[in-house]
Each structure stands twice: as structure tokens, then as C-alpha cells.
Design an enzyme around this catalytic site. Structure first.
Site, short mmCIF file in Angstrom:
data_model
loop_
_atom_site.label_atom_id
_atom_site.label_comp_id
_atom_site.label_asym_id
_atom_site.label_seq_id
_atom_site.Cartn_x
_atom_site.Cartn_y
_atom_site.Cartn_z
N GLY A 428 0.77 -1.35 -0.19
CA GLY A 428 -0.05 0.12 0.03
C GLY A 428 0.87 1.30 -0.19
CG ASP A 543 -1.39 -4.07 6.01
OD1 ASP A 543 -2.67 -4.29 6.06
OD2 ASP A 543 -0.86 -3.37 4.92
#
Ligand SMILES: *[C@@H]1O[C@H](CO)[C@@H](O)[C@H](O)[C@H]1NC(C)=O
Ligand SMILES: *[C@@H]1O[C@H](CO)[C@@H](O)[C@H](O)[C@H]1NC(C)=O
Ligand SMILES: *[C@@H]1O[C@H](CO)[C@@H](O)[C@H](O)[C@H]1NC(C)=O
Ligand SMILES: *[C@@H]1O[C@H](CO)[C@@H](O)[C@H](O)[C@H]1NC(C)=O
Ligand SMILES: *[C@@H]1O[C@H](CO)[C@@H](O)[C@H](O)[C@H]1NC(C)=O
Ligand SMILES: *[C@@H]1O[C@H](CO)[C@@H](O)[C@H](O)[C@H]1NC(C)=O
Ligand SMILES: *[C@@H]1O[C@H](CO)[C@@H](O)[C@H](O)[C@H]1NC(C)=O
Ligand SMILES: *[C@@H]1O[C@H](CO)[C@@H](O)[C@H](O)[C@H]1NC(C)=O
Ligand SMILES: *[C@@H]1O[C@H](CO)[C@@H](O)[C@H](O)[C@H]1NC(C)=O
Ligand SMILES: *[C@@H]1O[C@H](CO)[C@@H](O)[C@H](O)[C@H]1NC(C)=O
Ligand SMILES: *[C@@H]1O[C@H](CO)[C@@H](O)[C@H](O)[C@H]1NC(C)=O
Ligand SMILES: *[C@@H]1O[C@H](CO)[C@@H](O)[C@H](O)[C@H]1NC(C)=O
Length: 754
Positions: A428, A543
Site C-alpha cells: 500500500g 496491516d
């Protein structure tokens, strides 16, 4: 443009594709080296250490042990020890060829009996030398002859031999045929040393043929003696070559290492001698040279000596002990001859028709841009270094922070100028490249997205903390580079791909039984717990997902991307926010609080557990509605008592049902909607560890815990309502994320298509 845009959008998984294959070559051409200041050759014979002649000016001996003390006769160019001539020394095989006297017994009417018996000599009577049973034969020649080969060592005495009698029959004697008449041969038993040959006659040639008045016996290297009828009258050789195996020391490898007397040097391995006396050294695969020499073995440059299987020398990159094949920029493939490199099929065919003018303009623009860039580069580097917090890092002192600062040029070189072929993942907040540093270490280099200047201090502090972490199950941060606009992070390279890959790739899944799943879950939980509590400041992953759990060559879990996602990218949009927790793993509480805490990691880890149990992707858009969110699906399964049906095919067996249920209970706890109700990562790790220990000691427990028990653990009525509430609110969110999901779907479809 849409395609390109998508590339920058979160790819929910890190695709790890090893495009560069490491090939090991076992073809070693050893070069032989003597000690400094010692004779390297005597005539044509090379003299590698541990063998040697004489002393250095310093007075140290050129040989390792007395057994390897040789003499070089310069006038005859012969390398000798007593009456033995050394004609070749092979370091890699641990063998030496030597010329040994033939034993002979003759009868002479006038002068009577004469005999020459080959006796043990100083060199070959040493226990360091054994006759190679595989490479030699014992032969006797004559028509009234017996020959012995005696071995006498450590007070044990044994012999072998053969006899040959012709009785005047000349018809059976044939050139080249050593099968018993006129000539006989036998194999040599293993481990024969300190040998002597002995030859005699039965009747002193009385019944023998007129032309035969001598008997001979000798050991000879295979194929180095061919019998001829003429040899019965006179064998034209005084000496014949024999192959000896040699070893150094008088202890095994282990013992000599313990005593500190082992003489195997750098990049070599030690092998116990088959003779039972001492050991020998051998260069490791990919290395060559003399393993006994103080300099040790040296790396083979496969690339420049054509010992590689890359498409061309250009593609070949030498590493310590091996090499890797790389494809040129803009091409993909493994770079190995059979497969090679191919143009990336990236541009649609329409572009092929593009006019040359357009390309020229493009090239021109690029050149202008590059010149401009170059001028600004040095200034920029300094600016970025400062902007990225380099000064803070320097204040900390490079040593005390364990953080290595890499220069931009070094990393550029390591990644072949950020070659697209070396991309091993897209996250990301950046792209991950595989790189090879100057010292041949393979690393993963993460190119982050733009960092908010306000967060620089935090970024640097976190880099410092991360690089101090040394946990078996956390990918190690080796250092960073701050001279670029976007900071680069350098991590250790983990070779075996992601957990996501292993759960969802059909080919790999088979290797992935319950035991391994439980182990990896436990290791991951341990790592997360460590970073939540044991580090100097708590680090929240933000994450946690199966794609961020890497597996090394032993399939040990290594959590990656730890804490780095704290640095919120500048272009913070709804999309970027999404990145912080990958869809499907994201703590539902985040929707309300916009805060990611340790408990968010616990939730995400719960999803990973559910993934390990069910083998389903946490974000599947193909299945029916109810399955789109794995967490929801999993909880409803547990609630409706259909857990066992939801398990991934193949993981359930007779013995592990209880464990699976226990882990499902933990997952259920982790997936509770309110963070407060979730257990801490430490508790999760301890419970998983407990289950593993129990499974090792067999399940002593009797009756099955049944699913009602799990259902008790499900959110009680009030939180059930909250569940419904959260459900509807996430339904509301769904519309907002609709387009993202579609993009994800496209990207997620990528790996299976490759
Ligand atoms: C002599 O000894 C010194 C140190 O003791 C060593 O550095 C040097 O290499 C030696 N020279 C030779 C020729 O062995
Ligand atoms: C090595 O051999 C030579 C010749 O046989 C001998 O003079 C010398 O003493 C030997 N050196 C050692 C250390 O045994
Ligand atoms: C060296 O070899 C020559 C020729 O074979 C021989 O005459 C001489 O005796 C040898 N010298 C030694 C020291 O063995
Ligand atoms: C040693 O043996 C290996 C394998 O048989 C061979 O490739 C090499 O050339 C030999 N070296 C010498 C010096 O005889
Ligand atoms: C020769 O040797 C044989 C046995 O080895 C012995 O019987 C015979 O007497 C010897 N002859 C002479 C002349 O030495
Ligand atoms: C080698 O054998 C001879 C007898 O053949 C013996 O005297 C000597 O001691 C032996 N040497 C060793 C090292 O065993
Ligand atoms: C020598 O022989 C003795 C007894 O026969 C045995 O214990 C010892 O291990 C042997 N040594 C070697 C090096 O073979
Ligand atoms: C070895 O055995 C042979 C045959 O028994 C014998 O002749 C010889 O003397 C023995 N050697 C030693 C050194 O014991
Ligand atoms: C001698 O060396 C060869 C080649 O390394 C090996 O195959 C053989 O087994 C060895 N023999 C003995 C008796 O050590
Ligand atoms: C063998 O005998 C022949 C005559 O019979 C003689 O000429 C020759 O020299 C002898 N050979 C040896 C090695 O004694
Ligand atoms: C042994 O055999 C090899 C090959 O068969 C040959 O090159 C070499 O000259 C021979 N050595 C002797 C001493 O006959
Ligand atoms: C083994 O080697 C060491 C050092 O080379 C020596 O001191 C020792 O006496 C040797 N032992 C035997 C049994 O040969």
C-alpha cells in the site's frame, strides 16, 4: 491510465515471484597453492600444501606434518620421499600418485638367486596414506610365481595375493590377458596401509619355461599396466604408479575441531577419512582452491569463466559461492538458458504503430529532463536527507542505533536502477525490489511513498526501533537510505514467499498441513506480541495479513512491514486510509474511531487464523453474498455449528479436531467487535503456544469440547446488537468502497493468471 492508476492503488497482496533463480554449480576446477615462500613446483609436479619441500626463510616448515615432507631433486626434477617418487598430488580428491618399486625375484645359473623386495618406506608407511582400493590392482607376473601384498599397521597384519604357474603351456599365455596364467591380478582390500609386496617361486623355475627366470609382483594404478608375453623374460619397469588416498591429522573432524587442531580453512568443509585415520578438507560448492592453505578457498567467478547457465555473460551476476541470472531492464524471465528473457508484454499492440516522431520527442524530453535532474541531484540529495530526518539519525549515532545508512547510488546499483523485473511486491505504501548489495547479500528494498514532513521524527524513531529488533519471526530491517525523495528501507530477503500464497495456491497447499499452520500462527502471534510489549516503544503493525507473513527456506514465519505503515502517505485520501488496513482484515472499530491500536492487530490476526482454518480469502467477491467477508462468515459458521464443514479440505484428521476447535475459539475471541473485549496479543500467543505443547504431548483430554462452548464465547446479546449495527454501517461503507473493490478484484486476479 486506468490500468496505471490501479497499479498505485493498494494491491491487497504482496506478489512474491522469484524472477531471478540462484543456480549452484558443482564443477570445480581447483587451483593448487603452496605456502608463501615455499616451492610451488618440482619439475612438472605441483606441490600443494599440506605437502611441501623444506622450510621458509622464517624457519617454518613448508609441509603440515612430517608425513608430507618431500624432497625435490633439482637436477632430476623429481619429487621424492625416500625411494618413492611423487608424480601427482590431487587436493580435491585427497589422492596422490606415486611411483613404487616393483618386487622381483630372479634365478641366474651363474650368479644364483637375486631378489629385490619392495619394502615399506618412510612416506607410505605413515598411517596418513592408504592404498586406494578402487584405483589400483595387485598383479603378479611369472610362470612359477606367488605374490603377496602385506599390510602391517597398529600391530595387525594381513595379506592378499595371487599365484600363477604355466607348466610349460605357452598356448594359454596371451598378451593383454592377466587372468591367471603367466599373469594374475586381484583387487586390493580397503584400508590397506604400510604395505609391502613379496614375491617368491615354488620350484625356483625348475619346471618353468626356459625364457622365464624372473617373478614380479607389484601394485599398479588401474589401466597403467598391460601384460605382455615379453614381460615373462624381462619386465621393462622398475617402478610403477600407485594411487594413495591421504588424510591429515590423526583425529576425526569433530575431535580436531574440539581440540582446535583442525586445519580446514575458510569456505571449506571437513570430511572424516574413510581409512579411519584423520580427515580431509574440501572446498564448499561454488569455491575452488586449496582448503588447507591459510587463505582458504576462493569464490569461483562463474560468470567470467563460462561456468554458468545464464543466457549470456551479461545476464550473469557472480555472488559468493554461486551466481544469479538477471534479465536486462524491461524484460522478464529467469535469465536461464532454457527459459531466457522475454520482452515484457506490457504495452498494448496499438503502441507499436506509434510514429517515430513521437518517440523522438519522448526521448528528447527525457534527455532534457535527465540533464535537468542531474544538475539538481546533488542539491536534492542533501535536501532529502535532511527532510527525511537524516540529521536526527546522525545525532543518534549510526552505531548506537544499529541503523546502516545506505547511499542512493548503492541501492540504485543493487536494484539495477530499480529494474521492474526485480519487483517482488507492491504494498500500500510502496514497491519492494529484490537487490544484491556489493558484498553479494541479497536484500529486499522498499521504496516508500511520499512521507508527510510532519511525521519525519516519528519515521526516524521507528526506523531506529525497528532496526534494533532482532526477533526470529520478524523480518530484519538492515538500514535505510534517506537521500531520495522517498525514503528507502533495506530489509533482509526472505525467500519462500508469503503465507497468503501458501494458503491459496493449490500447488503449495498440499505441503501445508495443520501442524505447520498451527506453528506459523504461533510464531506470528509471538512476533506480534513481542513488538506490542517487548520493544522499547510499542509498535502496532496496522496491516497484519497473510500476505505480510513471509516464509523463509525452513518455512519459519517472518512478519514483514512491521510498523512502517505508521507513516501515512502525503496523498492521504480515502484510498490511502484503506491501505492502512487491508480490506477484509481491517478492524471494524476503525470505521468509527479512525484509530488503529494493538487491538486492531489482534482483530487482523483473528482474520489470519480464520484464513488458516477455512483456506478462504478474506475478501472474496466471487462467492455468494454472505461469504464476502471472511470474519463475518467465520463467526456465523461457528454460531451455526458448521465450523467443521467450513474448514479447508485436508487439514482435519483424527487427531487434531480438538486443536482446531481450540484455535477457532481463539479466532472468535480475536474477532470480537470491540477492541476491549479482544484478548491481548500476548494472551493469544500464550494460548497458541499451549495448544502446540499439548499437541506434542498428545491430547490427554477425554471428551470433545463441543461447539456449544464456542457459541458461548460469541458476542452476548448486547454486542450482538452492536454486531448488527456494525453490519449495517459497513453495508453503508460498502457502496463507498465499491469501486475500490472492483479494482482490487482485477489486481487480485493477477497472481492466478500468472
Ligand atoms: C615470516 O613470518 C612473519 C611473521 O612471523 C610473516 O608475516 C611472514 O609472512 C613470514 N614469511 C614467510 C616467507 O613465511
Ligand atoms: C624432511 O625430510 C628431509 C629429507 O628426508 C630431512 O632432512 C628433514 O629433517 C625432514 N624434516 C622434518 C621436519 O622431518
Ligand atoms: C638427483 O638426481 C640425480 C639424477 O637422477 C642423481 O644423480 C642425484 O644423486 C640426485 N640427488 C639426490 C640428492 O638424490
Ligand atoms: C583432481 O581430480 C579431479 C577429479 O578427478 C580432476 O578434475 C582434477 O583435474 C585433478 N587435479 C589434479 C591436479 O590432478
Ligand atoms: C635360491 O633360492 C632357493 C629358494 O629360495 C634356494 O633353495 C636355493 O638354494 C637358492 N640358490 C642359490 C644358488 O642361492
Ligand atoms: C610398517 O610395517 C613394518 C613391518 O612391515 C613395521 O615394522 C612398521 O612398524 C610399520 N609401521 C607402522 C607405522 O605401522
Ligand atoms: C590399534 O589397535 C588397538 C587394539 O588392537 C585399538 O584399540 C586401537 O583403536 C587401534 N588404533 C587404530 C588407530 O586403529
Ligand atoms: C605378517 O604375517 C606374515 C604371514 O603370517 C608373516 O610372515 C610376517 O612376518 C608378519 N609380519 C609381521 C610384521 O608380523
Ligand atoms: C580413496 O579415494 C577414493 C576417491 O576419493 C574413494 O572413492 C575411495 O573410497 C578411497 N578409498 C579408501 C580406502 O579410502
Ligand atoms: C634370465 O636367463 C637368461 C638366460 O637363461 C639370461 O640371459 C638373463 O640375463 C636372465 N635374466 C635375469 C634377469 O637374470
Ligand atoms: C598411466 O596411464 C595413463 C593413461 O592411461 C598414461 O597417460 C600414463 O602415462 C600412464 N603412466 C605410466 C607411468 O605408465
Ligand atoms: C596425533 O597428532 C598429534 C599432533 O600431530 C601428536 O602429538 C600425537 O602424538 C598423534 N597421536 C597419535 C596416536 O599418532
Amino acid at each position: 491510465m486506468g490500468v496505471k492508476g490501479m497499479l498505485f492503488i493498494i494491491v491487497a497482496l504482496v506478489l512474491v515471484e522469484v524472477e531471478v533463480e540462484v543456480v549452484a554449480i558443482d564443477d570445480i576446477d581447483s587451483t593448487q597453492i603452496a605456502l608463501d615462500g615455499c616451492r610451488r613446483k618440482c619439475g612438472d609436479v605441483q606441490i600443494p600444501y599440506p605437502f611441501g619441500v623444506g622450510k621458509t626463510v622464517n624457519g617454518t616448515t613448508c609441509f603440515l606434518e612430517k608425513s608430507f615432507n618431500l624432497t625435490c631433486n633439482s637436477s632430476s626434477s623429481s619429487l621424492t620421499s625416500g625411494n618413492v617418487h611423487v608424480i601427482n598430488i590431487n587436493i580435491s580428491q585427497g589422492q596422490a600418485d606415486m611411483l613404487i618399486f616393483v618386487s622381483k625375484y630372479c634365478y641366474d645359473n651363474i650368479y644364483g638367486n637375486t631378489s629385490v623386495i619392495s619394502l615399506p618406506h618412510r612416506l607410505t608407511s605413515s598411517p596418513s596414506f592408504t592404498i586406494s582400493s578402487k584405483d589400483n590392482k595387485f598383479i603378479s607376473v611369472g610362470c612359477d610365481t606367488y605374490g603377496y601384498l602385506n599390510s602391517f599397521y597398529n600391530n595387525s597384519n594381513y595379506s592378499t595375493g595371487c599365484l600363477t604357474r604355466c607348466y610349460g603351456n605357452t598356448m594359454e599365455i596371451k598378451d593383454g590377458d592377466c587372468s591367471g596364467i603367466g599373469c594374475c591380478e586381484v583387487d586390493i582390500p580397503p584400508r590397506m596401509r604400510n604395505v609391502s609386496t613379496q614375491v617368491g617361486t615354488f620350484q625356483n623355475f625348475q619346471s618353468s619355461l626356459a625364457f622365464n627366470n624372473c617373478s614380479y609382483s607389484f601394485v599398479v594404478k588401474n589401466d597403467n599396466y598391460t601384460f605382455s608375453k615379453a614381460h615373462l623374460e624381462n619386465l621393462p619397469y622398475e617402478m610403477l604408479p600407485v594411487v594413495f588416498n591421504w588424510s591429515v591429522g590423526n583425529k576425526t573432524c569433530k575431535e580436531s575441531f574440539n581440540r582446535g587442531t583442525n586445519t580446514c580453512k575458510g569456505n571449506s568443509i571437513c570430511l572424516d577419512a574413510k581409512s579411519g585415520h584423520g580427515y580431509r578438507c574440501q572446498c564448499k560448492q561454488g569455491f575452488e582452491g586449496n582448503p588447507y592453505h591459510p587463505h582458504g578457498c576462493i569464490d569461483i567467478d562463474e560468470c567470467n569463466t563460462r561456468q554458468h547457465s545464464c543466457v549470456s555473460d551479461h545476464n550473469c551476476h557472480n555472488t559468493n559461492g554461486s551466481y544469479i541470472c538477471l534479465c536486462p531492464k524491461g524484460q522478464s524471465g529467469n535469465g536461464i538458458k532454457e527459459d531466457g528473457c522475454h520482452k515484457k508484454n506490457f504495452l498494448p499492440h496499438i503502441f507499436i504503430g506509434t510514429s517515430a516522431g513521437f518517440i523522438a520527442i519522448l526521448v528528447g524530453t527525457c534527455l532534457l529532463y535527465l540533464t535537468y535532474q542531474k544538475r539538481k541531484l546533488i542539491k536534492l540529495k542533501e535536501k532529502f536527507f535532511e527532510q527525511n530526518g537524516g540529521l536526527i539519525l546522525l545525532q543518534q549515532g549510526e552505531e548506537s542505533s544499529h541503523t546502516k545508512i545506505f547511499t542512493a547510488d548503492k541501492l540504485k546499483k543493487a536494484t539495477n536502477n530499480y529494474d521492474e523485473n526485480l519487483i517482488i511486491g507492491r504494498g500500500g505504501y510502496g514497491t519492494i525490489f529484490k537487490g544484491v548489495l556489493e558484498n553479494k547479500t541479497i536484500v529486499a528494498i522498499k521504496k516508500s511513498k511520499i512521507v508527510d514532513p510532519d511525521q519525519v521524527v516519528q519515521f526516524i524513531n521507528e526506523v531506529i526501533v525497528l532496526s534494533q529488533i532482532n526477533h526470529r519471526n520478524v523480518v530484519k530491517l538492515l538500514g535505510c537510505c534517506l537521500e531520495t525523495e522517498v525514503p528507502l528501507l533495506v530489509y533482509e530477503f526472505v525467500s519462500n514467499g508469503t503465507l497468503f500464497d501458501f494458503i491459496h495456491n493449490e500447488n503449495k497447499r498440499n505441503y501445508f498441513n495443520w501442524e505447520n499452520r498451527l506453528r506459523i500462527a504461533t510464531e506470528t502471534a509471538g512476533a506480534l506480541s513481542y513488538l506490542h510489549s517487548a520493544a522499547s516503544i510499542p509498535i502496532v503493525h496496522r496491516d497484519v495479513k497473510s500476505a505480510n507473513i513471509l516464509l523463509d527456506e525452513d518455512y519459519t514465519a517472518k512478519v514483514s512491514d512491521f510498523g512502517a505503515s505508521r507513516f501515512v502517505p502525503l496523498d492521504q485520501t480515502a484510498l490511502a486510509t484503506m491501505v492502512q488496513g487491508t480490506f477484509g482484515y481491517l478492524d471494524p472499530e476503525y470505521m468509527q474511531t479512525s484509530q488503529l491500536t494493538e487491538k486492531s492487530d489482534v482483530y487482523s490476526f483473528g482474520v489470519v487464523l480464520a484464513e488458516l482454518l477455512t483456506g478462504k480469502k478474506p475478501f472474496s467477491f466471487e462467492k455468494s453474498e454472505e461469504k464476502t467477508n471472511l470474519a463475518k462468515y467465520f463467526l456465523s459458521c461457528v454460531k451455526e455449528d458448521c465450523l467443521l464443514e467450513a474448514l479447508q479440505v485436508g487439514i482435519l484428521n483424527e487427531g487434531n479436531k480438538q486443536e482446531i476447535v481450540e484455535v477457532a475459539i481463539i479466532a472468535t475471541k480475536c474477532l470480537r467487535l470491540t477492541g476491549e473485549e479482544r484478548p491481548s496479543m500476548k494472551e493469544v500467543a500464550m494460548e497458541l503456544e499451549g495448544i502446540r505443547l499439548m499437541s506434542k504431548h498428545q491430547w490427554v483430554n477425554n471428551g470433545d469440547k463441543n461447539f456449544e462452548e464456542i457459541q458461548h464465547l460469541l458476542p452476548i446479546s448486547s454486542s450482538s446488537e452492536r454486531y448488527e449495527h456494525g453490519d449495517s454501517s459497513s453495508g453503508h461503507q460498502t457502496t463507498q468502497y465499491d469501486s475500490i473493490m472492483k479494482d482490487q478484484e482485477v489486481l487480485i486476479a493477477l497472481p492466478s493468471g500468472r
